[in-house]
Write an enzyme that holds these catalytic residues in place. Sequence first.
Site, short mmCIF file in Angstrom:
data_model
loop_
_atom_site.label_atom_id
_atom_site.label_comp_id
_atom_site.label_asym_id
_atom_site.label_seq_id
_atom_site.Cartn_x
_atom_site.Cartn_y
_atom_site.Cartn_z
N ARG A 119 52.00 -63.30 17.10
CA ARG A 119 51.99 -62.52 15.86
C ARG A 119 51.16 -61.25 16.08
O ARG A 119 50.17 -61.25 16.83
CB ARG A 119 51.34 -63.36 14.76
N THR A 394 64.29 -59.61 10.54
CA THR A 394 63.72 -60.52 11.52
C THR A 394 64.88 -61.08 12.32
O THR A 394 66.03 -60.87 11.97
CB THR A 394 62.93 -61.66 10.82
N SER A 465 52.64 -65.21 7.80
CA SER A 465 54.08 -65.06 8.01
C SER A 465 54.82 -66.22 7.34
O SER A 465 54.23 -67.23 6.97
CB SER A 465 54.34 -65.07 9.52
N1 GLY Z 1 57.53 -60.33 8.34
C1 GLY Z 1 58.05 -61.47 7.74
C2 GLY Z 1 57.30 -62.70 8.03
O1 GLY Z 1 56.59 -62.76 9.01
O2 GLY Z 1 57.39 -63.63 7.29
#
Ligand code: GLY
Length: 584
Positions: A119, A394, A465
């Site tokens: 992350r 995503t 997230s």
């Molecule tokens: N950026 C979307 C998530 O990580 O949930």
Amino acid sequence: MSKLSVDGSLRALRRITADGFVRARLLNGRLFLASIFVFVAMSSSAADAPARAAIASAHPLATEAGYRILQHGGNAFDAAVTVAAVLAVVEPYSAGLGGGGFWLLHRASDRKQIMVDARETAPAAITLSMYVDNAGVPVPGATLRGGKAAGIPGVPAGMAHLAQRYGKLTMRQLLAPAIKLARDGFNIDSRFANVVKLREAMLRGGINTARIFLDHDKAPPQGHLLRQPELAATLERLAEQGHDGFYRGAVAESLVSGVNAAGGVWQASDLAEYKVVERPPVRFSYRGATIVSAALPSSGGVTLAQTLNILESYNVADARDPANAHLVVEALRRAFQDRLRYLGDSDFVKVPVEKLVDKSYALSRAASIDPNLATTLDPLAITPLAAVVESYNTTHYSVIDADGNRVGATLSINSWFGAGLIAGDTGVLLNNEIDDFSLGADLPNLYRLLGSKANAIAPRKRPLSSMSPTFVEDRKGVLVIGAPGGSRIISMVLFGIIDYLNQDRVDLLSIVTAPRYHHQCWPDVVEIEPGSFSDAWRASLESKGHQVRANNRKWGNMQIVFKSNSDGSAQAASDPRGFDLGGY
Ligand code: GLY
């Protein structure tokens, strides 16, 4: 690895049978190319053994490259590096070297299960005042566009870590397909062309985005040959030098100066000190199956565990039955309430994970559910932001190899084209993942998610997230599941788990195509996919006090693979919504 089966997949791949196309057409009324590989993985003609390895990703070129790595002696972890790298080239608007994500791994030889947390981290010099003024009002766009919006990327470190720690092939071998596609170019598909068209103005006004993604300042049509030589050069450095090829030296310098010229506060040390973290995944049982999912700083595993623990008190076989839908919404409401109250980066804040995922806590939460009435939970005081154009992006892919190694990976630069910033000459499109932090208790983010101090901005912290790569292990075999879609990822994966466990005979396509609804505590609305639920279904929920709202688009791009316990065969399925843009 069984050579026969992977060869079998590749023989089928070379044929790319008309049959695959016809079946895709029949099922969805349109060609959906990503799912060619559904039929590749399931290929079992008289000449071919059943496939023992399977890959599902959002792009056929990434899936194909992953299969070739398996054919050339790589394992699932090698294939996962290659798929991530190719997606960074062919689906750069979703994820890439400038983003972050989570790889959930299962190593067959010792049954090790681990989550590689790649992350993004906040830069050391970040302050809340960069995003909110003295009166607590958000600075428009600060978390979404330009240098302030971008966290320190984790994907290149994750790829290097996977290759070095778990793979068998070299980074040079693993990145070669992506480098070639970036340098020689590839023809953009309709999805790419549509996404660019939707974001044409943003790309025109972005930093270095027009010269790469637009053609003479206009959105190019499907079929346009997209070359990304600068990205190819950055991938080459990563291939040659591994982790340090991105986080130190010329690429790192260019990233820092590019981001800071666009308003950011990065320092060379933010990149040099970036590290992936291996974390134990969240594990829990549900109706006799073992579920393994993402740990903090993803809320995915904890929120799924809480929702399913609550639902375990009921017999929810069909989540779309209206009586059950009420229970699912009530369970999601409670789990998302805890998400906003308690969850954040556990390296920075104390999160009561064990209590939250405890079955007895779920029982106490379930006790407050009225089977006939929606609950009113006391929401935090809300100051809604201006309406946002939803752009839930995503990417997710799933890999399983013949030996039983597995990878579920969900990677992201957050919304389409991230921060709209390509730093210097790196070709790297940066994320806008800072938006996943909470700016204040009453300030929802792009996904209309609220958060508490647990998810407040802090130097080097990882934003919370919803990405939820997940394994479902039961007597039938193992399912690797995940999807893009912001907060809706959690409900999508939830339905996938419930649907799979309700099947005696596995039918992956029905799992990825089934209609979806979503609830996240606040806003207190049950969102449904358009055209997917009857008036009677809506009326049933409304009679219990739920507000039901059809979204303007369907959502998700789920990618799943399954390996059978009984014969070791593997299959894959891709969500047809991937070619429909969806609402993500
Ligand atoms: N950026 C979307 C998530 O990580 O949930």
